[in-house]
Enzyme design. Structure first.
Site, PDB file in Angstrom:
ATOM      1  N   LYS A  42       0.842  -1.201   0.000  1.00  0.00           N
ATOM      2  CA  LYS A  42       0.000   0.000   0.000  1.00  0.00           C
ATOM      3  C   LYS A  42       0.875   1.247   0.000  1.00  0.00           C
ATOM      4  CE  LYS A  42      -3.875  -2.255   2.273  1.00  0.00           C
ATOM      5  NZ  LYS A  42      -4.561  -2.614   3.512  1.00  0.00           N
ATOM      6  N   GLN A  53      -5.108  -1.427   9.510  1.00  0.00           N
ATOM      7  CA  GLN A  53      -5.000  -2.745   8.885  1.00  0.00           C
ATOM      8  C   GLN A  53      -5.624  -3.814   9.784  1.00  0.00           C
ATOM      9  OE1 GLN A  53      -3.896  -3.361   5.828  1.00  0.00           O
ATOM     10  NE2 GLN A  53      -4.044  -5.588   5.968  1.00  0.00           N
ATOM     11  N   ASP A  67     -11.497   2.764   3.843  1.00  0.00           N
ATOM     12  CA  ASP A  67     -11.945   1.375   3.727  1.00  0.00           C
ATOM     13  C   ASP A  67     -13.446   1.283   3.455  1.00  0.00           C
ATOM     14  OD1 ASP A  67     -10.027  -0.688   3.980  1.00  0.00           O
ATOM     15  OD2 ASP A  67      -9.743  -0.227   6.102  1.00  0.00           O
TER      16      ASP A  67
HETATM   17  N1  GUN Z   1      -6.988  -6.661   5.850  1.00  0.00           N
HETATM   18  C1  GUN Z   1      -7.254  -7.395   4.740  1.00  0.00           C
HETATM   19  N2  GUN Z   1      -7.968  -6.668   3.848  1.00  0.00           N
HETATM   20  C2  GUN Z   1      -8.159  -5.448   4.400  1.00  0.00           C
HETATM   21  C3  GUN Z   1      -8.809  -4.256   3.965  1.00  0.00           C
HETATM   22  O1  GUN Z   1      -9.388  -4.174   2.870  1.00  0.00           O
HETATM   23  N3  GUN Z   1      -8.772  -3.209   4.821  1.00  0.00           N
HETATM   24  C4  GUN Z   1      -8.167  -3.288   6.043  1.00  0.00           C
HETATM   25  N4  GUN Z   1      -8.201  -2.200   6.814  1.00  0.00           N
HETATM   26  N5  GUN Z   1      -7.556  -4.367   6.478  1.00  0.00           N
HETATM   27  C5  GUN Z   1      -7.548  -5.450   5.665  1.00  0.00           C
END
Ligand code: GUN
Length: 281
Positions: free
Chosen positions: A52, A96, A119
């Site tokens: 990311k 996350q 998100d």
């Molecule tokens: N962990 C796995 N996929 C995601 C996601 O799309 N957002 C977040 N915040 N954590 C994750």
């Protein structure tokens, strides 16, 4: 059969976003900022967060990762989120997941200012999406939606079957397809005849986390099949769709890896830029 190239689609989206960030920079003299909070040392989470950060930098966003040990107190995280909520240089906040057990996931999600919730997990954004109002849209279903639209721009009246009802994928995916005037069936572990439901579908989105669940004889000849699954097996990483079988039947199919995955991160960047743009109005 069309092999849907998520890597290529994500690279194209990132190139568009890079141009947009440059335009925003010249217009506002600042760039959108993404802050990711990473708690603990789970390897998959570390890899996701590194990707990311790399992608955010590539398109010219300001990017920051705040790391805490597994033992961090919930209060510390909530206070940090409050600080980021009032920080004007932060356009998007992502915590996350998964979180350590002693931290209440819902409390953390609800602490994030909905206008910075990249998100799309905050109840305000969930509600806005289901009411058809402007909202942040969860990155994975948004990525799936963009891939489907590339294959079939007009989805009106199509029959879509979503396999899986998670808040992360299945439910928001359903809302996006409904908005496009699809007739949507959500299926799940208690669905009586999953194969029969899938056989009706023009579009199948599989997001249940069961390796190779969707078989070749579950799929109509002209169906578009999107595989959200990432399952570790003795034979390596496989999706929720039996790739070899379904590729013989479907009109279009995403591979795993290289399908939905790359689009998820590109959509996170898109959401960050969209949050920034809404904050400038
Ligand atoms: N962990 C796995 N996929 C995601 C996601 O799309 N957002 C977040 N915040 N954590 C994750």
């Amino acid at each position: 059969m069309i092999l849907i190239d998520g890597k290529k689609a994500a690279a194209e989206l990132r190139a568009e976003l890079k141009e947009e960030v440059a335009e925003l920079k010249s217009k506002h003299n600042k760039v959108p900022g993404l802050t990711v909070i990473l708690i603990g040392d789970l390897t998959p989470s570390q890899i996701y967060v590194r990707n990311k950060e790399k992608s955010a930098n590539e398109v010219g966003l300001k990017s920051e990762v705040i790391k805490y040990p597994d033992s961090v107190e919930e209060k510390t995280v909530l206070e940090k989120i409050q600080e980021l909520n009032s920080d004007e240089t932060v356009s998007g906040i992502l915590v996350q997941l998964p979180l350590p057990k002693h931290i209440d996931k819902q409390k953390v999600i609800e602490a994030i200012d909905p206008s910075k919730d990249v998100d799309g997990f905050h109840p305000m954004n969930v509600g806005n999406l289901s009411s058809g109002y402007e909202s942040s849209i969860p990155c994975t279903p948004l990525g799936c939606y963009l891939l489907i639209k590339k294959i079939e721009p007009n989805l009106s009246g199509k029959k879509a079957v979503v396999v899986g009802r998670s808040n992360l994928n299945g439910k928001p995916m359903t809302q996006l397809l409904l908005k496009e005037n699809c007739t949507v069936t959500i299926t799940h572990s208690k669905t009586k005849d999953l194969k029969a439901e899938c056989l009706e579908a023009d579009i199948i989105v599989a997001a249940v986390g069961i390796p190779e669940l969707v078989r070749g004889d579950w799929v109509k000849r002209d169906a578009i099949v999107i595989d959200v699954g990432i399952n570790k097996t003795d034979n390596g990483i496989v999706g929720d769709v039996h790739f070899d079988e379904v590729s013989k039947n479907a009109k279009a199919l995403t591979p795993v890896p290289g399908g939905v995955g790359p689009m998820t991160i590109a959509c996170l960047l898109k959401n960050t830029i969209d949050c920034f743009k809404r904050s400038q109005i």
